[in-house]
Design an enzyme around this catalytic site. Sequence first.
Site, PDB file in Angstrom:
ATOM      1  N   SER A  58       0.844  -1.186   0.000  1.00  0.00           N
ATOM      2  CA  SER A  58       0.000   0.000   0.000  1.00  0.00           C
ATOM      3  C   SER A  58       0.884   1.242   0.000  1.00  0.00           C
ATOM      4  CB  SER A  58      -0.977  -0.026   1.182  1.00  0.00           C
ATOM      5  OG  SER A  58      -1.959   0.965   1.047  1.00  0.00           O
ATOM      6  N   ASP A 103      -9.087  -4.912  -5.933  1.00  0.00           N
ATOM      7  CA  ASP A 103      -8.679  -3.870  -4.989  1.00  0.00           C
ATOM      8  C   ASP A 103      -9.497  -2.611  -5.263  1.00  0.00           C
ATOM      9  OD1 ASP A 103      -7.384  -1.916  -3.490  1.00  0.00           O
ATOM     10  OD2 ASP A 103      -5.387  -2.720  -3.902  1.00  0.00           O
ATOM     11  N   HIS A 124      -7.654  -5.145  -1.384  1.00  0.00           N
ATOM     12  CA  HIS A 124      -6.411  -4.398  -1.209  1.00  0.00           C
ATOM     13  C   HIS A 124      -5.341  -5.219  -0.494  1.00  0.00           C
ATOM     14  CE1 HIS A 124      -3.742  -1.057  -1.038  1.00  0.00           C
ATOM     15  NE2 HIS A 124      -3.847  -0.888   0.268  1.00  0.00           N
TER      16      HIS A 124
END
Length: 431
Positions: free
Chosen positions: A302, A377, A409
């Site tokens: 991320s 995601d 995600h």
Amino acid sequence: MYRSSDGSFVRTLFTEDDSRYVEPSDPVRFLKGTYSFIHTSNVRDGFRNLYLCDTLGNVRRLTCVDADVTYLDNDGTTVYYTSAEVSPVENHLFKISVTGLKSRKGIENLSKAKFGKPVRLTTEEGWHSVTLSPGRKYFIDRYSSFNVPSVTQVKTTDGKMLREIGRADDPLKAFKTGEIMLGTVKSADGKYDNWYRLYLPADFDPSKKYPVVLYVYGGPHTQLVRDSWLGGISMWELLMAQKGHIVFVQDNRGTPNRGAEYEKAIHRRCGQNEMADQMVGINMLKSLPFVDSDRIGVHGWSYGGFMTISLMTNYPETFKVGVAGGPVIDWKWYEIMYGERYMDNPETNPEGFKETSLIEKAANLKGKLLICQGAIDNTVVWEHSLSFVQKCVEEGIQLDYFPYPRSEHNVFGRWRIHLMDKVTDYFDLYL
């Protein structure tokens, strides 16, 4: 303020503004039995503190520490909170008394309220997670420190220990481990101490040179290094050390628990000060005789995926291998709530968006890069990573890509075993 009877607007009590951004506020909590309430803010005094407010808009600072605090609970005369005032890598429980609030026709006079001195209720070094009893007479204290595995105790809110419920044995005693160190390096601007943990390989030999894996997040709301058991180390770090890698994890400016100036250093230029801080740590490692400066890798997910590719394309001579998970590639494609808070928008901050975008930096990539991405995601959508892949294709740059077809995600459950095996194999193969 609104009337609960019909929802009609009464008045604006106060506003908070900042030249950079204001984080979403915690809900207000009324002091039990009063019309006064507790508000948290890091805008007014530079650190996250507690403020006692009333329904006329009056505000008084309740906690007066140059450290971030988190509100827990109150019983009407005592407010309980945790604080980083001992150390940014420790978390401790405190209480402070509030007396002299006399209500008349639903209004308290904050100017007459008296605040006591804060009292620290957890004395053992480390990171304490606290649960207060409904009557606020007792609390369960779960804590660990760098050299102490998990301990659970029952204490009174006078600070007396009633009983110890559990004390964990060393959970790694059956594993082959190396030395783990907790330390600090200066931030790139020289103003702060950035904490790190450093894990040496099992069977470490100082006469040899070892590859390094930097694990990074680096973004808001996530602190990776704490004075908890072995600095908060993950089992993947243990595995990589067993395989002969040095594992390095460092918090940089932009991460929490060190005040507003530290956190807001990312404003309008996400990744830039964070990279500068990480490179201070990397250069410190390079100065060590047992570090192989030609074999440094980086991994993150991320914001950490964004940091991974940022480091590999801004410092291509330093990083040989990287694995980026769910990476932000260009902040103009990220969700508005988060992106505009930290970056503003492309119209008001074109230079910042250009500087932080990784699309035009694809041509700088020299090391081996693997991107992993959840195919569904909805946080960092596919447009990010696929746009970077397309730019690499156009530039003739080779990289590797692996989608997880049914993951969002993050990759969870048994599929995460597959993911971490893939990450590990990639470093084994190329680093």
